[in-house]
Design an enzyme around this catalytic site. Structure first.
Site, PDB file in Angstrom:
ATOM      1  N   LYS A 105       0.861  -1.185   0.000  1.00 50.75           N
ATOM      2  CA  LYS A 105       0.000   0.000   0.000  1.00 50.75           C
ATOM      3  C   LYS A 105       0.896   1.234   0.000  1.00 50.75           C
ATOM      4  O   LYS A 105       1.853   1.316   0.765  1.00 50.75           O
ATOM      5  CB  LYS A 105      -0.866  -0.044   1.261  1.00 50.75           C
ATOM      6  CG  LYS A 105      -1.956   0.996   1.347  1.00 50.75           C
ATOM      7  CD  LYS A 105      -2.757   0.773   2.639  1.00 50.75           C
ATOM      8  CE  LYS A 105      -3.812   1.835   2.836  1.00 50.75           C
ATOM      9  NZ  LYS A 105      -4.510   1.660   4.127  1.00 50.75           N
ATOM     10  N   HIS A 107      -0.176   4.432   0.483  1.00 49.60           N
ATOM     11  CA  HIS A 107      -0.731   5.576   1.217  1.00 49.60           C
ATOM     12  C   HIS A 107      -1.048   5.123   2.638  1.00 49.60           C
ATOM     13  O   HIS A 107      -0.896   3.944   2.976  1.00 49.60           O
ATOM     14  CB  HIS A 107      -1.995   6.108   0.527  1.00 49.60           C
ATOM     15  CG  HIS A 107      -3.088   5.094   0.409  1.00 49.60           C
ATOM     16  ND1 HIS A 107      -3.115   4.128  -0.578  1.00 49.60           N
ATOM     17  CD2 HIS A 107      -4.196   4.874   1.171  1.00 49.60           C
ATOM     18  CE1 HIS A 107      -4.189   3.378  -0.425  1.00 49.60           C
ATOM     19  NE2 HIS A 107      -4.861   3.786   0.627  1.00 49.60           N
TER      20      HIS A 107
END
Length: 222
Positions: A105, A107
């Site tokens: 991921k 973010h």
């Protein structure tokens, strides 16, 4: 036959009753025709998952295996690690758990690991060990986080020969994990327990599968 293991036999019965352990003809990843199939994905409601977690937790506590936290490999291991952590806490052993994403991921908190910080002695929770690939990937992530993989807990040890370059190996995937990766493997039940259940069950329909499962063990067992 070995001395009966009540926890293992109860687990086999539970798996059969839940439709997770089925008998017939099933093609394995190795291309073998197996007379039984264990699909942990069918522990798919709250009651079944809670009961499954009870079996894992009891086996872990009985084993005496020392660990500081649980790690669940994506995807099946995620649910298993969370459920086992809940059951261990209910039994008075509160440990953190973490799991991985298949894709990093970019973010929020980022990265591939989710949950508690991966630290100390980390126990991997999975359903079965087929080729050891998931275990190797988990070990890499755990060590990269600065922690120590200490073992693997699985539901069923099939106790059958692994495949190597398309041929039968002289060892099982579980034996390979123990000898080559140096990790203890703690299984709720084994193929031996399954055979013992089929041999002693009061259900004549289930008992008819003993011969085919025993023949499979004779051909592919370790």
């Amino acid at each position: 036959m070995q001395t009966p293991d009540p926890l293992a036999l109860d687990f086999v019965k539970f798996s059969v009753d839940a439709g997770v352990l089925r008998f017939g003809e099933f093609k394995t990843k190795a291309g073998r025709m197996s007379p039984y199939f264990f699909n942990a994905g069918l522990f798919n409601d709250g009651a079944k998952l809670g009961r499954l977690a009870e079996f894992y937790a009891k086996r872990l506590i009985d084993s005496g295996l020392a660990f500081d936290m649980l790690f669940g490999p994506a995807y099946k291991g995620i649910t298993l690690a969370a459920a086992v952590a809940i059951e261990l806490a209910r039994l008075g052993r509160n440990v953190p758990y973490a799991y991985n994403r298949k894709e990093a991921k970019d973010h929020g908190e980022g990265g591939t690991l989710v949950g508690a910080p991966v630290a100390g002695r980390v126990l991997i929770i999975d359903d079965v060990i087929s080729a050891g690939t998931s275990v190797r990937e988990s070990i890499t992530m755990i060590r990269a986080a600065g922690a120590t993989p200490c073992g693997v807990a699985i539901a069923l040890d099939r106790q059958e020969k692994a495949t190597e370059n398309g041929n039968d190996a002289p060892y099982s995937a579980v034996q390979w994990v123990r000898s080559q990766l140096g990790l203890e493997v703690c299984a709720i039940a084994t193929l031996t327990d399954l055979l013992q259940y089929l041999q002693t069950t009061a259900d004549p329909a289930l008992g008819t599968h003993f011969a085919s499962v025993a023949a499979y063990r004779d051909r592919y067992g370790v």
